[in-house]
Design a protein around this motif. Structure first.
Motif, PDB file in Angstrom:
ATOM      1  N   MET A  34     -10.621 -28.363  17.154  1.00 11.82           N
ATOM      2  CA  MET A  34     -11.785 -29.135  17.589  1.00 11.82           C
ATOM      3  C   MET A  34     -12.761 -29.342  16.434  1.00 11.82           C
ATOM      4  SD  MET A  34     -11.258 -30.083  20.678  1.00 11.82           S
ATOM      5  CE  MET A  34     -12.873 -30.582  21.319  1.00 11.82           C
ATOM      6  N   ALA A  35     -12.868 -28.351  15.553  1.00 10.47           N
ATOM      7  CA  ALA A  35     -13.691 -28.530  14.360  1.00 10.47           C
ATOM      8  C   ALA A  35     -13.080 -29.605  13.460  1.00 10.47           C
ATOM      9  CB  ALA A  35     -13.825 -27.211  13.609  1.00 10.47           C
ATOM     10  N   MET A  36     -11.747 -29.592  13.308  1.00  9.93           N
ATOM     11  CA  MET A  36     -11.089 -30.615  12.506  1.00  9.93           C
ATOM     12  C   MET A  36     -11.338 -32.001  13.091  1.00  9.93           C
ATOM     13  SD  MET A  36      -7.034 -31.108  11.570  1.00  9.93           S
ATOM     14  CE  MET A  36      -6.637 -31.626  13.272  1.00  9.93           C
ATOM     15  N   LEU A  37     -11.278 -32.115  14.426  1.00 12.00           N
ATOM     16  CA  LEU A  37     -11.542 -33.401  15.064  1.00 12.00           C
ATOM     17  C   LEU A  37     -12.947 -33.899  14.720  1.00 12.00           C
ATOM     18  CD1 LEU A  37     -11.017 -35.704  17.082  1.00 12.00           C
ATOM     19  CD2 LEU A  37     -11.686 -34.120  18.921  1.00 12.00           C
ATOM     20  N   THR A  38     -13.928 -33.021  14.773  1.00  9.20           N
ATOM     21  CA  THR A  38     -15.304 -33.411  14.454  1.00  9.20           C
ATOM     22  C   THR A  38     -15.441 -33.794  12.988  1.00  9.20           C
ATOM     23  OG1 THR A  38     -16.077 -31.875  16.157  1.00  9.20           O
ATOM     24  CG2 THR A  38     -17.711 -32.695  14.582  1.00  9.20           C
ATOM     25  N   LEU A  39     -14.833 -33.004  12.118  1.00 13.23           N
ATOM     26  CA  LEU A  39     -14.875 -33.326  10.686  1.00 13.23           C
ATOM     27  C   LEU A  39     -14.210 -34.673  10.407  1.00 13.23           C
ATOM     28  CD1 LEU A  39     -13.961 -29.783   9.330  1.00 13.23           C
ATOM     29  CD2 LEU A  39     -16.100 -31.004   8.825  1.00 13.23           C
ATOM     30  N   ALA A  40     -13.044 -34.907  11.026  1.00 20.62           N
ATOM     31  CA  ALA A  40     -12.329 -36.167  10.817  1.00 20.62           C
ATOM     32  C   ALA A  40     -13.117 -37.342  11.376  1.00 20.62           C
ATOM     33  CB  ALA A  40     -10.953 -36.087  11.464  1.00 20.62           C
ATOM     34  N   HIS A  41     -13.773 -37.132  12.510  1.00 24.46           N
ATOM     35  CA  HIS A  41     -14.598 -38.192  13.102  1.00 24.46           C
ATOM     36  C   HIS A  41     -15.716 -38.595  12.141  1.00 24.46           C
ATOM     37  CE1 HIS A  41     -17.026 -40.352  16.050  1.00 24.46           C
ATOM     38  NE2 HIS A  41     -18.060 -39.584  15.701  1.00 24.46           N
ATOM     39  N   ASN A  42     -16.413 -37.622  11.600  1.00 24.73           N
ATOM     40  CA  ASN A  42     -17.498 -37.930  10.661  1.00 24.73           C
ATOM     41  C   ASN A  42     -16.970 -38.593   9.399  1.00 24.73           C
ATOM     42  OD1 ASN A  42     -19.301 -36.772  12.464  1.00 24.73           O
ATOM     43  ND2 ASN A  42     -19.247 -34.759  11.475  1.00 24.73           N
ATOM     44  N   TRP A  43     -15.845 -38.093   8.916  1.00 23.69           N
ATOM     45  CA  TRP A  43     -15.234 -38.655   7.691  1.00 23.69           C
ATOM     46  C   TRP A  43     -14.741 -40.083   7.912  1.00 23.69           C
ATOM     47  CZ3 TRP A  43     -10.007 -39.984   7.318  1.00 23.69           C
ATOM     48  CH2 TRP A  43      -9.550 -40.316   6.040  1.00 23.69           C
ATOM     49  N   SER A  44     -14.160 -40.348   9.075  1.00 21.09           N
ATOM     50  CA  SER A  44     -13.523 -41.652   9.326  1.00 21.09           C
ATOM     51  C   SER A  44     -14.524 -42.792   9.299  1.00 21.09           C
ATOM     52  CB  SER A  44     -12.794 -41.624  10.677  1.00 21.09           C
ATOM     53  OG  SER A  44     -13.724 -41.532  11.750  1.00 21.09           O
ATOM     54  N   HIS A  45     -15.752 -42.546   9.716  1.00 21.78           N
ATOM     55  CA  HIS A  45     -16.746 -43.622   9.724  1.00 21.78           C
ATOM     56  C   HIS A  45     -17.078 -44.084   8.317  1.00 21.78           C
ATOM     57  CE1 HIS A  45     -17.489 -43.879  13.984  1.00 21.78           C
ATOM     58  NE2 HIS A  45     -17.595 -42.564  14.063  1.00 21.78           N
ATOM     59  N   ARG A  46     -16.992 -43.173   7.383  1.00 21.08           N
ATOM     60  CA  ARG A  46     -17.292 -43.551   5.999  1.00 21.08           C
ATOM     61  C   ARG A  46     -16.155 -44.350   5.380  1.00 21.08           C
ATOM     62  NH1 ARG A  46     -18.665 -39.363   0.987  1.00 21.08           N
ATOM     63  NH2 ARG A  46     -18.845 -40.976  -0.637  1.00 21.08           N
ATOM     64  N   TRP A  47     -14.910 -43.997   5.761  1.00 21.79           N
ATOM     65  CA  TRP A  47     -13.758 -44.610   5.101  1.00 21.79           C
ATOM     66  C   TRP A  47     -13.049 -45.646   5.959  1.00 21.79           C
ATOM     67  CZ3 TRP A  47     -13.431 -43.903   0.086  1.00 21.79           C
ATOM     68  CH2 TRP A  47     -14.055 -42.789  -0.466  1.00 21.79           C
ATOM     69  N   GLY A  48     -13.503 -45.863   7.180  1.00 25.59           N
ATOM     70  CA  GLY A  48     -12.932 -46.919   8.016  1.00 25.59           C
ATOM     71  C   GLY A  48     -11.524 -46.643   8.499  1.00 25.59           C
ATOM     72  N   VAL A  49     -11.177 -45.374   8.675  1.00 26.12           N
ATOM     73  CA  VAL A  49      -9.836 -44.995   9.144  1.00 26.12           C
ATOM     74  C   VAL A  49      -9.892 -44.760  10.649  1.00 26.12           C
ATOM     75  CG1 VAL A  49      -7.991 -43.286   8.965  1.00 26.12           C
ATOM     76  CG2 VAL A  49      -9.274 -43.964   6.926  1.00 26.12           C
ATOM     77  N   ARG A  50      -8.915 -45.300  11.369  1.00 27.61           N
ATOM     78  CA  ARG A  50      -8.850 -45.100  12.818  1.00 27.61           C
ATOM     79  C   ARG A  50      -8.069 -43.823  13.135  1.00 27.61           C
ATOM     80  NH1 ARG A  50      -8.003 -50.744  12.354  1.00 27.61           N
ATOM     81  NH2 ARG A  50      -5.742 -50.394  12.314  1.00 27.61           N
ATOM     82  N   LEU A  51      -8.547 -43.073  14.113  1.00 24.53           N
ATOM     83  CA  LEU A  51      -7.917 -41.813  14.508  1.00 24.53           C
ATOM     84  C   LEU A  51      -7.168 -41.982  15.818  1.00 24.53           C
ATOM     85  CD1 LEU A  51     -10.864 -39.317  13.829  1.00 24.53           C
ATOM     86  CD2 LEU A  51      -9.181 -40.219  12.197  1.00 24.53           C
ATOM     87  N   HIS A  52      -6.044 -41.283  15.929  1.00 21.07           N
ATOM     88  CA  HIS A  52      -5.261 -41.210  17.164  1.00 21.07           C
ATOM     89  C   HIS A  52      -5.005 -39.734  17.428  1.00 21.07           C
ATOM     90  CE1 HIS A  52      -4.147 -45.586  16.961  1.00 21.07           C
ATOM     91  NE2 HIS A  52      -4.401 -45.351  15.670  1.00 21.07           N
ATOM     92  N   VAL A  53      -5.437 -39.241  18.559  1.00 22.30           N
ATOM     93  CA  VAL A  53      -5.391 -37.807  18.832  1.00 22.30           C
ATOM     94  C   VAL A  53      -4.326 -37.504  19.872  1.00 22.30           C
ATOM     95  CG1 VAL A  53      -6.739 -35.794  19.549  1.00 22.30           C
ATOM     96  CG2 VAL A  53      -7.858 -37.691  18.328  1.00 22.30           C
ATOM     97  N   VAL A  54      -3.563 -36.432  19.625  1.00 19.81           N
ATOM     98  CA  VAL A  54      -2.517 -36.012  20.563  1.00 19.81           C
ATOM     99  C   VAL A  54      -2.669 -34.522  20.846  1.00 19.81           C
ATOM    100  CG1 VAL A  54      -0.833 -35.567  18.710  1.00 19.81           C
ATOM    101  CG2 VAL A  54      -0.035 -36.024  21.045  1.00 19.81           C
ATOM    102  N   THR A  55      -2.481 -34.164  22.103  1.00 19.99           N
ATOM    103  CA  THR A  55      -2.487 -32.768  22.529  1.00 19.99           C
ATOM    104  C   THR A  55      -1.172 -32.474  23.226  1.00 19.99           C
ATOM    105  OG1 THR A  55      -4.885 -32.787  22.853  1.00 19.99           O
ATOM    106  CG2 THR A  55      -3.649 -31.032  23.963  1.00 19.99           C
TER     107      THR A  55
END
Length: 454
Positions: A34-55
């Motif tokens: 969940m920490a990685m998800l938050t870090l990736a979310h913040n990072w993605s806005h800067r670099w314009g990368v779309r995230l796809h999450v799987v559980t």
């Protein structure tokens, strides 16, 4: 340096400077992911990368479905698509190992055209894995720190995940046809949190008032990792030193792999690399016998794993026993393969018993034994199975370079009823009808396999 900055730096090293447009994240709902998800979310806005999450919902304990839903709710709040994939354990084997294998399998079948999957392994995972493997008596490879990036090679045509086991959207699947995913290739596991401690990630979430769940199995002494975690927490251990030792082992492992590659090139200099027609590995026998034992074992283990398309290396004790028999002029079977000292060469090939009953109908892109692509549409309706003794007997004139009978039996052959229609390695049929998957020796070479061997 803040965790956000450290995460961005790790992502830059793993993927930069040209980031993909889309990446996947495997998120369990635990504090690390969940920490990685938050870090990736913040990072993605800067670099314009779309995230796809799987559980992956392993369904092994009460509450797992609710935890997957918690991740889905968090992704919805963040604006990212989320998919839950359910696994059904068949009750066979070690449940933790089966769950780990299932996780990779389901992610591969879910990911579609996505090529990068982030996983939230931490520095604490490195230390725990080191101690677990040390207690098992592992060698250099086993004691090496897990890599920040790992390539997972697809070894077969992947069936789609059943719709009943999917909740949420799927990424683009490429070119699916009749429930089979036809896109080739591999995917990359990336671990951008490997330099971070577990406590740091939880503090990060607490500061941002993020949510996570604690997996009760982490405290369950029935599981080896839980016991090791409690052992490390309860003792006066310098975790940083354990991590440092694992990293030293990884550097040593890289050097030993490089040595094995150089030796392999010497051994095949006059023989050619892995045969594109047989898939066997041949080494000059006289030269092999002069090589130091550790490299002999490394090459033999790699050959067995490569030829059988196995995920793991063979166990050490039976491996040593097989090497001793080969060096004494004999041979034996291990890991779904056979190895034998012939007059001038040492040969490693697919064990006939492992493929004797394997039959596949010929179609567009038929895959047989996980590594042979059959693509002669003129033979549609025929079947692919091992050549065997009957097929060998049907071929009266064999090419000079044909493999011996003991190795040829496990070659892929195309059959029409009881008649051999094609077997490329023995010069029978309408041309080049079967090739190693992926097609071409350069893409599926033993040398390349050794370079990435874990």
């Amino acid at each position: 340096m803040s965790l956000d900055s450290r995460f961005a730096e790790a992502m830059g090293q793993l993927l930069g400077p040209d980031f993909p447009t889309d990446i996947a994240l495997a998120v369990s709902g635990g504090g690390d992911s969940m920490a990685m998800l938050t870090l990736a979310h913040n990072w993605s806005h800067r670099w314009g990368v779309r995230l796809h999450v799987v559980t992956i919902d392993h369904g092994l304990r009460a509450g797992s479905a609710a935890e997957a839903q918690m991740v889905a709710d968090e992704c919805k709040a963040l604006g990212w698509p989320h998919t839950t994939l359910r696994w059904h354990w068949d009750g066979q084997g070690n449940v933790m190992d089966a769950a780990r294998r299932a996780r990779l399998d389901l992610i591969d079948r879910w990911r579609g055209v996505l090529c990068h999957v982030l996983m939230a392994h931490t520095a604490d995972d490195v230390a725990e894995t080191f101690v677990m493997r040390l207690m098992r008596g592992s060698g250099v490879e086993g004691l090496s720190a897990m890599a920040e990036a790992r390539t997972v090679r697809m070894t077969g045509v992947r069936s789609a995940v059943p719709a009943a086991d999917i909740t949420g959207p799927l990424p683009s699947q490429g070119n699916p046809a009749k429930g089979v995913l036809t896109r080739p290739g591999s995917f990359h596991i990336l671990r951008p949190c490997l330099g971070m401690r577990r406590d740091e990630l939880r503090h990060y979430l607490k500061t941002l008032k993020g949510r996570w769940v604690e997996d009760p199995t982490n405290e369950d002494p029935r599981y080896a990792r839980s016991r090791v975690r409690q052992f490390l927490q309860g003792g006066d251990w310098d975790i940083e030193n354990l991590i440092s030792t694992a990293q030293h082992m990884e550097r040593a492992s890289a050097a030993l792999r490089a040595r094995a590659i150089d030796v392999h090139k010497t051994l095949v200099a006059d023989l050619g690399q892995t045969s594109a027609l047989t898939g066997d590995i041949l080494w000059d026998r006289a030269t092999f016998e002069t090589v130091e034992r550790d490299t002999q074992l490394r090459l033999l283990a790699g050959a067995l794993q490569f030829v059988s398309s196995a995920e793991y290396r063979p166990r050490f004790d039976p491996l040593e026993d097989l090497l001793d028999r080969v060096l004494a002029g004999g041979g034996g079977t291990l890991h779904g393969c056979e190895a034998r000292a012939e007059r001038d060469v040492i040969r490693v090939w697919r064990e006939y018993a492992a493929v004797r009953d394997l039959t596949t109908e010929v179609g567009d892109g038929t895959l047989w034994d996980g590594r042979w692509r059959v693509f002669d549409s003129a033979l549609r309706g025929a079947s692919v199975r091992a050549l065997g003794e009957d097929g060998w007997a049907q071929i009266k004139e064999k090419p000079k370079a044909a493999p011996p009978f003991h190795a040829a039996r496990s070659l892929p052959a195309i059959w029409q009823d009881d008649q051999v229609m094609a077997c490329d390695a023995l010069g029978v049929g309408s041309g080049f009808t079967a090739s190693l998957w992926p097609m071409g020796r350069e893409l599926f070479s033993f040398k390349a396999f050794l370079s990435g061997q874990s």
